[in-house]
Design an enzyme around this catalytic site. Structure first.
Site: not given
Length: 827
Positions: A500-502
């Protein structure tokens, strides 16, 4: 002979001036004075004077702005514009987001350590500490991870109520709106404690306090939006989520297919100008239970009802769950970690313009809003959760290695276990240092964009390694799920943080160095801005200033790299901290080498470097290693220079500096221009590879501190939930570890004086204890203590087993009424 001495003076003087980054004018003046003195006092031969005066003429030429600009800067500017890689709007906004902090110093090749070491250490206020000691401790006490993950696949209602009622969803909302208004450090510390207990609970709490409606409203919302939504979010009356990722566009925000078209429509019985939304989102945490949806989409105005452009770009809006047309409530199930996560779909949803966060003036500003807040959020949520889990795993594994015996010795005495424990402890120390130092910078006003990507990638990757090591150490205890298992669910959840988040692969190969090379470099962004400047004269003047500053910068870093590599950086400037001075010096050396390699790569490869992701990844790793090592040294300072922690500090710094060396070596081995690769190698590694990984002896010393009740062990585990109570394995492991100091000598006495002499014949320890009392080898008090210790150890070592009908959260009633034999036959 005198000419040789003068030649040494010239070369040595130029090296010293370049090393010290003297200005071009000062260098020219010093060279001129030396040349005149040489000519006056030594009567040199013509063959020596001609090249020396030629160099002087070149220096003089470079000092004359008119000539330099006309014959060098202006022609090169035309070439540079052709070399300049294209950049999308999303890339430009990402580069502009956040601030440049310590990462800029590392890019400089000459870090100014006062900037880092003078920063205030992170501290909790009395109110924040009371929250962690009170509601946060109580929430940890309520957690039954097996019940959450296996029986319910959710937190129980009383836990949801406790979280909302006590403001866990409102840590970043200001007190004027009813929130807690906590510092970034307090926010991080809360997540550390929760993550040491449950990945599900920590994930649930982290999301509303990270990138989402609360944070976006606080920074960009209109006063009306803030006054309406923030108090409701603070009281837990609204549960927020934020929908960005979709099936067709994950990390590629520029390809976002979700649309909002401005048109007239009916809303609450009136015709208004609004937005017609169509979207499909997935992986949205809290979506199944959310009442307020933050939505990212591309905004279009084909009829130009707003009087401006027909296409605005990425925009963020708030959509109530009750809005007609929204399909929500189904769940994803991410690796048996049942935090609420699921898809959201919307078709032909009509909402008024005031749903845009910040109002109409913020239309098209969504991506900028998101990346600005990600520069903070990436430093806190995922790094804190990973650090909390790693602290717990290291704390548990240290105690387990002491109380678990094989071949009549604690498994912690095996060198293989010691190597793993040292790695776990060292990496956990790095993670905690990076987290605490970086969030302290946030509280001081920084918005560290590049460090946030460093933490997101490396702290979660370290967390993955620590989780794997913990499973290796604890073996069957770790893999058998059930109420007694304190590792399994945390281990299962590790890839979630990686994703997640990149995604981590993208973060490493594209973001850390790709963003840092432009954002943190002292001159690259200035050159790019000059190349894009519309005013031709201003463009060439700005480009000239940046270009020749850049050239001097590169030459200086080449010299600094060479000198420090030859001298092992023993004479470079550092803070006056004798115990860690050498690590400061090593960072100085690698900073110069990294800066030099970066400039050569950008000059040689130009825009092609953007496509060479493996090279960018290696340079990003070198930058990250220096940043993380810097935070380790700062963390050691912030904790009061605890001498007992020096083995941990040494392990961490040696591991990181060895990584920096290895990644620079790999970069040079794979650099496509072999001639320039060899030139760089001469300046970076003139003595070869001289840095070594942590020694086995050092690893054994670190491991010993993890397997005994020491202040170092206590500091490393600070902030996790280790209260001694029946349902907390971490507290019980620590209790057994403390008892082992007294009880291990008693076990040894039984073994040496009883079993080996034949006086004791029982095969199990309880029987041996009883026989030892009967022959006077133990007192009844000693026997009682050893019985208690053995019972506690066996309780901790035991694993769960189940009737086959117990497994699975939903048991078929037919199967439940079968006998075991009938059930097995049916299968």
């Amino acid at each position: 002979m005198s000419s040789v001495i003068w030649l040494i003076v010239f070369v040595g003087g130029l090296i010293w001036l370049t090393y010290q980054r003297a200005s071009l004018l000062l260098t020219t003046a010093c060279y001129t004075a030396a040349l005149l003195a040489f000519d006056w006092f030594d009567n040199p031969s013509l063959w020596l004077l001609v090249p020396l005066w030629t160099i002087w003429a070149g220096l003089l030429f470079l000092n004359i702005d008119l000539l330099r600009i006309r014959y060098l800067s202006r022609p090169f500017l035309r070439t540079y514009r052709r070399m300049l890689p294209s950049m999308s709007t999303t890339e430009s906004e990402a580069l502009a987001a956040g601030s440049v902090w310590w990462d800029g110093e590392l890019f400089s090749g000459s870090p100014q350590w006062d900037k880092l070491m003078s920063a205030a250490p992170p501290r909790l206020t009395a109110e924040e500490q009371a929250f962690i000691d009170g509601p946060c401790e109580e929430l940890c006490r309520m957690i039954d991870e097996w019940d959450i993950t296996h029986r319910r696949a959710d937190m129980p209602p009383e836990m949801w109520d406790f979280i909302k009622r006590n403001g866990f969803f409102a840590m970043i909302i200001g007190k004027q709106y009813g929130g807690l208004g906590f510092s970034a450090y307090a926010h991080s510390c809360v997540l550390i404690k929760l993550a040491s207990r449950s990945a599900t609970v920590s994930s649930t709490v982290s999301v509303p306090n990270s990138l989402g409606p609360g944070e976006l409203l606080s920074h960009y919302g209109t006063e009306a939006q803030k006054n309406h939504y923030l108090p409701r979010l603070a009281r837990g009356e609204e549960i927020p989520c934020f929908a960005l990722t979709g099936p067709r566009a994950g990390s590629d925000a520029a390809s976002l297919p979700d649309t909002g078209v401005i048109r007239k429509g009916m809303y609450n019985g009136e015709e208004v100008i609004g937005i017609n939304l169509n979207f499909s989102k997935r992986y949205i945490t809290l979506a199944p239970v959310a009442t307020l949806i933050g939505l990212a989409f591309k905004l279009y105005d084909p009829e130009k009802l707003l009087g401006g452009a027909s296409e605005y770009g990425i925009t963020c809006a708030l959509i109530p769950r009750s809005t007609p047309g929204i399909r929500i409530g189904r769940r994803h199930f991410p690796l048996n970690t049942p935090f609420q996560n699921g898809p959201i779909h919307g078709k032909d949803i009509f909402v008024p313009l005031d749903c845009i966060i910040g109002g109409v003036k913020m239309a098209g500003q969504g991506w900028r809003m998101l990346v600005e807040q990600l520069s903070v959020g990436r430093c806190i949520s995922l790094p804190s959760n990973a650090t909390g889990a790693s602290k717990a795993a290291t704390y548990a594994s240290g105690a387990y290695s002491r109380i678990r015996r094989q071949f009549n010795v604690s498994i912690g005495q095996f060198e293989g276990i010691q190597e793993v424990l040292a790695r776990m402890a060292g990496m956990t120390y790095i993670m905690d240092a990076a987290r605490s130092v970086t969030v302290a910078a946030i509280d001081a006003g920084e918005r560290p964009a590049v460090p946030s990507t460093i933490l997101k990638y490396h702290v979660t990757e370290f967390g993955r390694k620590v989780a794997n090591d913990a499973m290796d150490v604890q073996g069957g205890k770790g893999i058998c799920l059930g109420p007694k298992n304190y590792l399994g669910r945390s281990y299962q959840s590790v890839p979630i943080a990686i994703t997640v988040e990149g995604a981590n692969i993208l973060t490493r190969t594209l973001m850390i160095f790709g963003q840092g090379a432009i954002r943190c470099h002292p001159f690259v962004l200035k050159e790019m801005n000059a190349a894009r400047e519309k005013d031709k004269e201003k463009a060439v003047r700005d480009f000239d200033t940046a270009l020749f500053s850049h050239i001097g910068f590169t030459i200086s870093n080449a010299v600094r790299s060479l000198v420090m590599a030859l001298t092992l950086a023993r004479f470079s400037n550092t803070p006056d901290i004798p115990a860690t001075q050498r690590y400061f010096q090593h960072i100085n050396r690698f900073s110069a080498s990294f800066a030099f390699a970066t400039d050569v790569a950008m000059l040689t490869l130009g825009g092609y470097l953007k496509k060479k992701e493996t090279l960018s990844g290696r340079l990003g790793d070198a930058l990250s290693a220096m940043y993380l090592a810097s935070t380790v040294l700062k963390h050691y300072e912030d904790q009061g220079r605890q001498e007992a922690d020096l083995p941990l500090v040494e392990w961490a710094c040696r591991h990181l500096m060895y990584t920096a060396q290895d990644q620079l070596h790999g970069f040079l081995r794979n650099f496509p221009n072999r001639f320039m690769a060899n030139v760089m190698r001469f300046f970076i590694f003139p003595r070869g590879l001289t840095y070594f990984a942590p020694s086995d002896k050092l690893g054994a010393e670190v491991a010993e501190r993890m397997m005994t009740v020491t202040d170092t062990r206590a500091r490393l585990s600070d902030g996790i939930y280790k209260t001694i109570e029946p349902k907390n394995a971490l507290g019980l492991l620590q209790e057994a570890l403390a008892m082992s100091d007294t009880c291990e000598p008693l076990e040894r006495r039984i073994r040496v004086e009883g079993v080996k002499t034949g006086k004791i014949t029982a095969l199990d320890l309880p029987g041996q204890i009883d026989q030892a009392v009967s022959i006077g080898l133990l007192t009844t008090t000693e026997a009682s203590a050893l019985h208690e210790y053995d019972a506690k150890v066996m309780n901790l070592l035991n694993v769960d087993d189940f009737d086959p009908r117990e497994l699975g959260p939903h048991v078929d009633t037919t199967a439940a009424n079968m006998s075991l034999d009938e059930l097995l036959r049916s299968v």
